[in-house]
Design a protein around this motif. Structure first.
Motif, PDB file in Angstrom:
ATOM      1  N   LEU A   1       0.818  -1.221   0.000  1.00  0.00           N
ATOM      2  CA  LEU A   1       0.000   0.000   0.000  1.00  0.00           C
ATOM      3  C   LEU A   1       0.847   1.264   0.000  1.00  0.00           C
ATOM      4  O   LEU A   1       0.342   2.355   0.250  1.00  0.00           O
ATOM      5  CB  LEU A   1      -0.889   0.028   1.255  1.00  0.00           C
ATOM      6  CG  LEU A   1      -1.830  -1.153   1.454  1.00  0.00           C
ATOM      7  CD1 LEU A   1      -2.609  -0.990   2.740  1.00  0.00           C
ATOM      8  CD2 LEU A   1      -2.773  -1.273   0.281  1.00  0.00           C
TER       9      LEU A   1
ATOM     10  N   PRO B   1       6.635   6.940   9.620  1.00  0.00           N
ATOM     11  CA  PRO B   1       5.186   7.054   9.870  1.00  0.00           C
ATOM     12  C   PRO B   1       4.902   7.312  11.349  1.00  0.00           C
ATOM     13  O   PRO B   1       5.699   6.955  12.215  1.00  0.00           O
ATOM     14  CB  PRO B   1       4.649   5.690   9.439  1.00  0.00           C
ATOM     15  CG  PRO B   1       5.804   4.768   9.520  1.00  0.00           C
ATOM     16  CD  PRO B   1       7.034   5.582   9.271  1.00  0.00           C
TER      17      PRO B   1
ATOM     18  N   ILE C   1      -0.957   5.845   6.398  1.00  0.00           N
ATOM     19  CA  ILE C   1      -2.358   5.825   5.951  1.00  0.00           C
ATOM     20  C   ILE C   1      -3.271   5.926   7.170  1.00  0.00           C
ATOM     21  O   ILE C   1      -3.129   5.153   8.122  1.00  0.00           O
ATOM     22  CB  ILE C   1      -2.655   4.516   5.189  1.00  0.00           C
ATOM     23  CG1 ILE C   1      -1.699   4.397   4.008  1.00  0.00           C
ATOM     24  CG2 ILE C   1      -4.095   4.468   4.735  1.00  0.00           C
ATOM     25  CD1 ILE C   1      -1.914   3.163   3.176  1.00  0.00           C
TER      26      ILE C   1
END
Ligand code: SF4
Ligand code: SF4
Lengths: 990, 316
Positions: free
Chosen positions: A944, A955, A970
């Motif tokens: 992804l 992240p 995400i």
């Protein structure tokens, strides 16, 4: 094998050569001790009138130029040389052992210094060093002794050191450290015994060289000085008179030769007893054949009533009995079995590549119409590689380390398909492309060690398909690989098999893998085929109690301990020399009857296309014979012993780091290049609550084992905090208090390594009681029984040595040792991954029960998500040294997942052929932590990945509503949408 | 690979440094007063004092070592106590003789030993193997002076094929002229090496045959000959390189004795001579020359091994 009986010196007399050597040596020894009583003359007495007499009744060996009796001199010389060489060797062995132990165990700079000095000493040839020393200090008995010690200490030290290095990281030594044993005790009890076999052999060799050395020194005139009778010296004196008194030369020279040869033969004998693993080849046997009825259509492979045996200890032991199988083109046959089931033997028998002591004693293998077992070896060369191929378990060892991969494929093409070198090269590249290897040219020009495990296995698969064989045997081809790699290899195999229409025998212990890949399944137990059916039928309705037990005992992802206990099978697979007379499964079968014990069940065909070997299949089919229902957990014991814990966690890791420095060359240091680190564990924070289990999952190379070792201080943390019950722990094991050691214990992965093979179970278990709890020897001995009972082992096991236990039993003992001192936290590092499926369930249940009884918390490390999800209250997923997801088990197993967690879940092979196939696959291999990807560490493989963001920035942690934390760019709601298809059913209801 | 070579080279320097210290310590420090060793027990205090300052023995030990090492590297090996001649010329000339002998021995021994070892290893526990192994075990046990004397008896005294003594070798003799005198000593050394190298080669072949890649090669259907030559020997003979290097040190030790048996004018004879005369500088020089030889042999073997082994050549 029981090691202590190998030390039985009677074995020296088994082989003629070593028997002769030992006897002669013992005679010399007797002469050395009592010789002076039987010599007719004194050794130094000179009778010039009797000079140069040939051997006679008065002077058996004659006399020399000074009239000394040679017989007396040779006899007295025996004592001189044996005592010098013997004492010197003994001292050298002692000092060599001392330095070897210290150097190997301590390691670091001390080791470096000792080994450098010893290497330098070894650069001076032994005799030269001896001469140099004797030349300066002058010859005397003592200086010869010193010389022997100096010359041989480095050699002995090296041998001991390498044994220590091989031993010191084994489970039982580390366990001793974790129990607070002193270094002296560890060296003496745990390490020294393991070095003894090699040390004994080396000592005997050194002894022989020492005799050699003393004699040579004597000959050169710098050893034992006249008039003492010394053999070397006698030879030297006699050589000037060789024309006149040849006997004066002959006897001492002969004595030296005979002595040294006898010691050599004895040493060789010792070596064979203690170190070699020579197996006697099988004697020739006539094979009973079975008639072959013509079949239509002819199967590719037709195995009929095959019995394969190994010749051991003078008798035949059957590893495979009476097995029949038929395979047609394009069919994938799964062969399931645990270790000791005979599955690999069967595979190798089909290949006609049994070990030297193996033979097919009965039956027939018909392959493409020819009876394979009758083919001469030259004809097999046309079958191997061309018509039938094998893909073994370990690709790295199965490839030639010093040939380029491309050549290893091309040689098959040239040989069997008669391609020219250029064509073979082109075809090799095409084949490598067909197994989806990126950059085939580079792969073809690589050596095996330059490829990852997954790539190596693809190369093996490429080889196997390169000649379009009729039959392919895959022997546990994915067992050595990570789940994510396994999943992609299985996909590849499925496609290739369909494309080539190959008949495939897929051998595995893993029911999930078999379910995913095969059309039919044969189940092997203790050498017998117990059930054979189409895959879906077998998994839906197993008819043999063993198959049934096996299927029940594998935990599935989503099955949790809060439901029922895992139905475990008692006991373990019987050894081929201790098979039960009736049904081989009878001792473990829940449905056993008198008939089963008395009579071997026949192979029946309950339904078309299904066979089963059980007396009670009809009841099982009808559903009237249901095996014992498993009991719910927690029926036994309810949390005794521990004081209710205050509110803080048992273990708290705060930003834990373990970096390994990259070795720098001198040039790097001089150029002031900054130190490089391999960040094996890089900032992990987590807590474990009292009495709870945290499961830590990741692939190999993820840092999970390093993390556990840092917690235990078996490897020193580089940064961050480790707090046990709110108290920060020192990084070094030696700085941790006995109390800390008591509270924090560990169960290791390999049961084979976990226990010291030289100590009885009782001795092993009493140590933690004595050291950690301060019990006296007698108290400890009594409590050992309680410990054994606790892990459901009979009390008389205390007297046994580990060699007499099965893998599961050893692991129980290891667990008992960890629990001996009532720990607060037990770190379990893959405690069941080395065990058979049928044994694994019982160990998981035991761990679960003990947690209920003792309220200990677990840090449970595993690569197997199913096992972790069964046992853990919380799961942490680790990738390249960092956690990517952590939360309660149910939450981790449902979306939103971290993309890595999702990939892991999707890769787990489910033991259910009808389970929906997840299609999320990771490409490529886990990167090396020495070359860490920037941004999100997972971006090189993430399905992804957001191109710009994930490549650049680390992240953030995000939290779901239920408190589950995920580290990804995400946003979680988006992740949940993307992953809605992948939820895992939680099964705590059955 | 460059890194590997540099590392090996570093080790070489380190080893030489340590060995030279050991040699220095043994010869200069262990005997106590070197001056007294030279001049003997009766020497007067004044004479001793004189000699000490002449030899630089009054300086502290590290300084003495430093001077000695620097001189040695520069080629100034001092004067022999006993012959009063510069040491280097003698040692170099004897070194030449010893190297010739070692060369002849290696040329004889290596092909034979490796051949025997491979043959025995490929036929493990068959009769060929038993013959090779037992004879190796027996020969390895015979000290060189025993084999040497036996050979002299047989080939020189009884059959008169070879000269019994090599003392006829004179400085300046060509290789061809010296060869007849070298054969018996070389054969003696060969016997010892043969046993040693063939046993280790055998072990190497047996271990290699057990590895799974041999199974892979066999199951490719390649002819047995190809499997052995192309797959097995390529790997099995790699460690033999190291074995040969190690046996070089072994050979030197053996040569000391052999040279004395045959009166061969090499370093071994010189060494025993130096010991007899307590000629410490000569002893130092001989030992250091041998050590340099052994260390260089090891380095050569390491590099060759690394070059032939892709795992090291392409590692790092
Ligand atoms: S024959 Fe009896 S013991 Fe064997 S599997 Fe069947 S029921 Fe169990
Ligand atoms: S941050 Fe990016 S690369 Fe990393 S897991 Fe999330 S989507 Fe994948």
């Amino acid at each position: 094998m029981n090691i202590s009986h190998r030390f039985n010196l009677k074995n020296l007399f088994r082989r003629p050569a070593s028997a002769v050597g030992t006897t002669v040596f013992l005679l010399f020894l007797v002469l050395a001790i009592f010789g002076s009583f039987i010599t007719p003359y004194t050794a130094t007495e000179q009778t010039l009138s009797a000079a140069r007499q040939a051997p006679s009744a008065a002077h058996w060996f004659g006399t020399d130029h000074l009239g000394r009796d040679i017989f007396s001199r040779v006899i007295v010389g025996t004592r001189s040389i044996l005592s010098l060489a013997g004492l010197g060797t003994l001292l050298a062995v002692i000092s060599g052992t001392f330095f070897g132990l210290i150097s190997g165990y301590r390691g670091g700079w001390l080791d470096e210094i000792i080994m450098r000095v010893f290497d330098s000493l070894l650069a001076i040839p032994a005799l030269l060093l001896a001469l140099l020393l004797l030349g300066t200090v002058g010859p005397s008995r003592n200086s010869i002794l010193i010389v022997i010690v100096i010359v041989y200490t480095p050699i002995v030290a090296r041998v001991v050191r390498s044994e220590v290095l091989a031993t010191k990281n084994r489970g039982f030594v580390e366990a001793a450290k974790l129990q607070g044993e002193s270094t002296a005790n560890i060296l003496r009890r745990e390490i020294l015994p393991s070095t003894l076999p090699a040390l004994t052999v080396e000592a005997s060799l050194r002894f022989s060289y020492a005799i050699f050395l003393v004699a040579s020194l004597g000959f050169l005139g710098v050893g034992v000085q006249p008039p003492t009778p010394d053999w070397g010296l006698m030879v030297n004196e006699a050589r000037n008179y060789v024309r006149l008194t040849p006997w004066a030369l002959f006897f001492p020279a002969g004595a030296i030769s005979v002595l040294v040869i006898s010691v050599n033969l004895m040493a060789d004998g010792l070596k064979r007893i203690l170190q070699s693993t020579v197996i006697a080849p099988a004697p020739n046997v006539a094979r009973e054949t079975a008639p072959i009825p013509p079949a239509d259509p002819a199967p590719v492979l037709d195995i009929r009533q095959l019995t394969v045996s190994y010749f051991q200890g003078g008798r035949w032991l059957d590893a495979v009995r009476d097995v029949s199988l038929k395979m047609s083109a394009g069919e994938v046959y799964g062969l399931v079995g645990e270790s000791g089931s005979g599955k690999s033997t069967l595979a190798l028998a089909i290949m006609r590549y049994l070990k030297e002591n193996g033979a097919v004693r009965k039956g027939e293998i018909v392959f493409e119409g020819q009876t394979l077992l009758d083919l001469p070896p030259s004809a097999m060369e046309r079958v191997w590689g061309a018509r039938v191929n094998l893909v073994p378990q370990d690709p790295f060892l199965s490839l030639n380390p010093s040939l380029r991969v491309g050549e290893q494929i091309a040689e098959i093409l040239r040989h069997h398909r008669h391609l020219s070198p250029a064509e073979a090269r082109a075809e090799t590249l095409a084949i490598l492309r067909s197994v989806r290897l990126p950059d085939p040219e580079r792969v073809a020009d690589s050596y095996p060690h330059q490829l990852s495990g997954g790539m190596q296995q693809r190369v093996m698969i490429a080889m196997a398909f390169s000649t379009d064989p009729a039959l392919l045997i895959l022997d546990e081809p994915t067992t050595a690989l990570d789940v994510t790699t396994e999943a992609t290899i299985l996909d590849l195999l499925r496609d290739l098999m369909t494309e080539h229409n190959t008949a495939t025998l897929y051998v595995s212990h893993n029911l999930g893998v078999i379910a995913r890949i095969s059309d039919r399944v044969a189940v092997l137990y203790a050498g017998e085929l117990v059930e054979d059916a189409a895959t879906e039928d077998l998994y839906r309705q197993p008819l043999h109690p063993y198959t049934r037990g096996l299927l029940d005992s594998v935990p599935r992802v989503g099955q949790t301990k809060t439901g029922r206990k895992l139905p475990a099978m008692p006991g373990s697979i019987p050894a081929p020399d201790a098979l039960p007379t009736g049904c081989v499964f009878a001792p473990r079968c829940p449905l056993v009857t008198e008939l089963c014990r008395a009579e071997r069940p026949p192979l029946d065909t309950p339904l078309p296309g299904r066979t089963v070997r059980c007396h009670r299949w009809d009841e099982i089919l009808a559903g009237t014979a249901i095996p014992q229902t498993p009991q719910p957990v927690g029926a036994t014991g309810n949390g005794n012993g521990k004081i209710p814990q205050p509110e803080f966690p048992v273990l708290n890791l705060d930003n834990l780091k373990r970096y390994f420095p990259v070795r720098r060359s001198l040039a790097d240091v001089l150029a002031r290049r900054p130190k490089q680190w391999v960040k094996a564990v890089d900032g992990v924070s987590l807590d474990i609550q009292p009495g709870k289990t945290l499961g830590l999952v990741g692939e190999s190379g993820s840092g999970k084992t390093t993390l556990s070792r840092a917690v235990m201080a078996l490897s020193e943390k580089t940064g961050g905090e480790i707090e046990l019950l709110d108290i920060p722990l020192p990084a070094k094991l030696s700085r941790r208090s006995l109390d800390t050691l008591r509270q924090l214990q560990m169960v290791f992965q390999s049961p084979e390594e976990a226990l010291n093979p030289y100590l009885t179970i009782g001795q092993t278990l009493s140590r933690p009681l004595m050291v950690l709890l301060g019990q006296s020897k007698d108290e400890a001995r009594e409590n050992v029984s309680a410990l054994l009972r606790m892990v459901r082992l009979p009390e008389n096991f205390a007297e046994r040595l580990p060699g007499q236990l099965s893998g599961g039993e050893k692991q129980r003992v290891a667990i008992a040792r960890a629990f001996a001192a009532n720990p607060e936290l037990v770190v379990c590092d893959e405690p069941v991954s080395a065990l058979d499926v049928s044994v694994q369930a019982a160990i998981l249940n035991l761990l679960n029960d003990l947690q209920h009884e003792k309220r200990s918390a677990y840090l449970f490390i595993s690569h197997d998500l199913a096992v972790v999800s069964y046992l853990a209250d919380e799961i942490a997923v680790i990738y390249l040294g960092q956690l990517v997801e952590i939360g309660a088990t149910e939450d981790v197993l449902k979306p939103p997942f971290h993309p890595y967690t999702e990939a892991l879940l999707s890769a787990v092979p489910q033991p259910d052929p009808t389970a929906p196939q997840h299609t999320i696959r990771l490409t490529g291999d886990i990167p090396s932590p020495a070359d860490m990807p920037r941004g999100c560490r997972f971006h090189t493989r993430c399905p992804l990945v957001l191109e710009s963001l994930c490549h650049r920035e680390e992240p953030p942690w995000r939290e779901t509503e239920s408190g589950n934390k995920i580290r990804c760019h995400i946003p979680l709601p988006e992740l949940a949408v993307l992953q809605s298809g992948s939820a895992v059913k939680i099964r705590n209801d059955e | 690979m460059t890194k590997y070579i540099l590392r090996r080279f570093g080790f070489l320097i380190l080893t030489l440094l340590i060995t030279s210290m050991i040699v220095f310590a043994i010869t200069q420090w262990l005997p106590g007063d070197v001056a007294r060793v030279i001049l003997g027990r009766e020497a007067g205090e004044a004479a001793l004092e004189n000699l000490r300052s002449e030899l630089g023995l009054d300086a502290p030990l590290p300084v003495q070592y430093g001077r000695w090492a620097v001189n040695f590297v520069q080629g100034d090996w001092g004067t022999s106590f006993s012959t009063r001649t510069p040491i280097r010329a003698v040692v170099m000339q004897r070194l030449g003789n010893s190297l010739r002998l070692a060369l002849v021995t290696l040329v004889l021994a290596i092909p034979l030993a490796v051949g025997m070892g491979v043959l025995a290893g490929l036929n493990e526990n068959k009769w060929i193997d038993n013959v090779v192994s037992i004879s190796a075990l027996s020969v390895v046990g015979l000290p060189e002076f025993v084999t040497g004397l036996v050979l002299i008896q047989v080939f020189a005294a009884t059959f008169r094929i070879f000269p019994a003594s090599s003392s006829a070798i004179k400085p300046g003799m060509s290789f061809g002229e010296a060869l007849p005198f070298m054969l018996l000593p070389a054969i003696t050394a060969t016997l010892v090496l043969l046993a040693y190298i063939s046993r280790l080669t055998r072990t190497g072949v047996i271990e290699e045959l057990k590895k799974p890649y041999v199974r892979t090669a066999t199951l490719k259907g390649l002819p047995r000959r190809v499997v052995i030559v192309k797959h097995v020997l390529r790997n099995a003979l790699l460690p033999t390189i190291t074995v040969i290097a190690i046996s070089f040190g072994w050979l030197i030790g053996g040569l000391i004795v052999i040279e004395n048996v045959f009166n061969y004018p090499g370093l071994g004879r010189l060494m025993v001579f130096a010991i007899d005369r307590r000629d410490l500088p000569l002893l130092q020089a001989v030992t250091m020359v041998v050590v340099v030889g052994v260390v260089l042999a090891n380095l050569a073997a390491d590099l060759l091994y690394a070059y032939l082994n892709p795992r090291i050549r392409l590692g790092e």
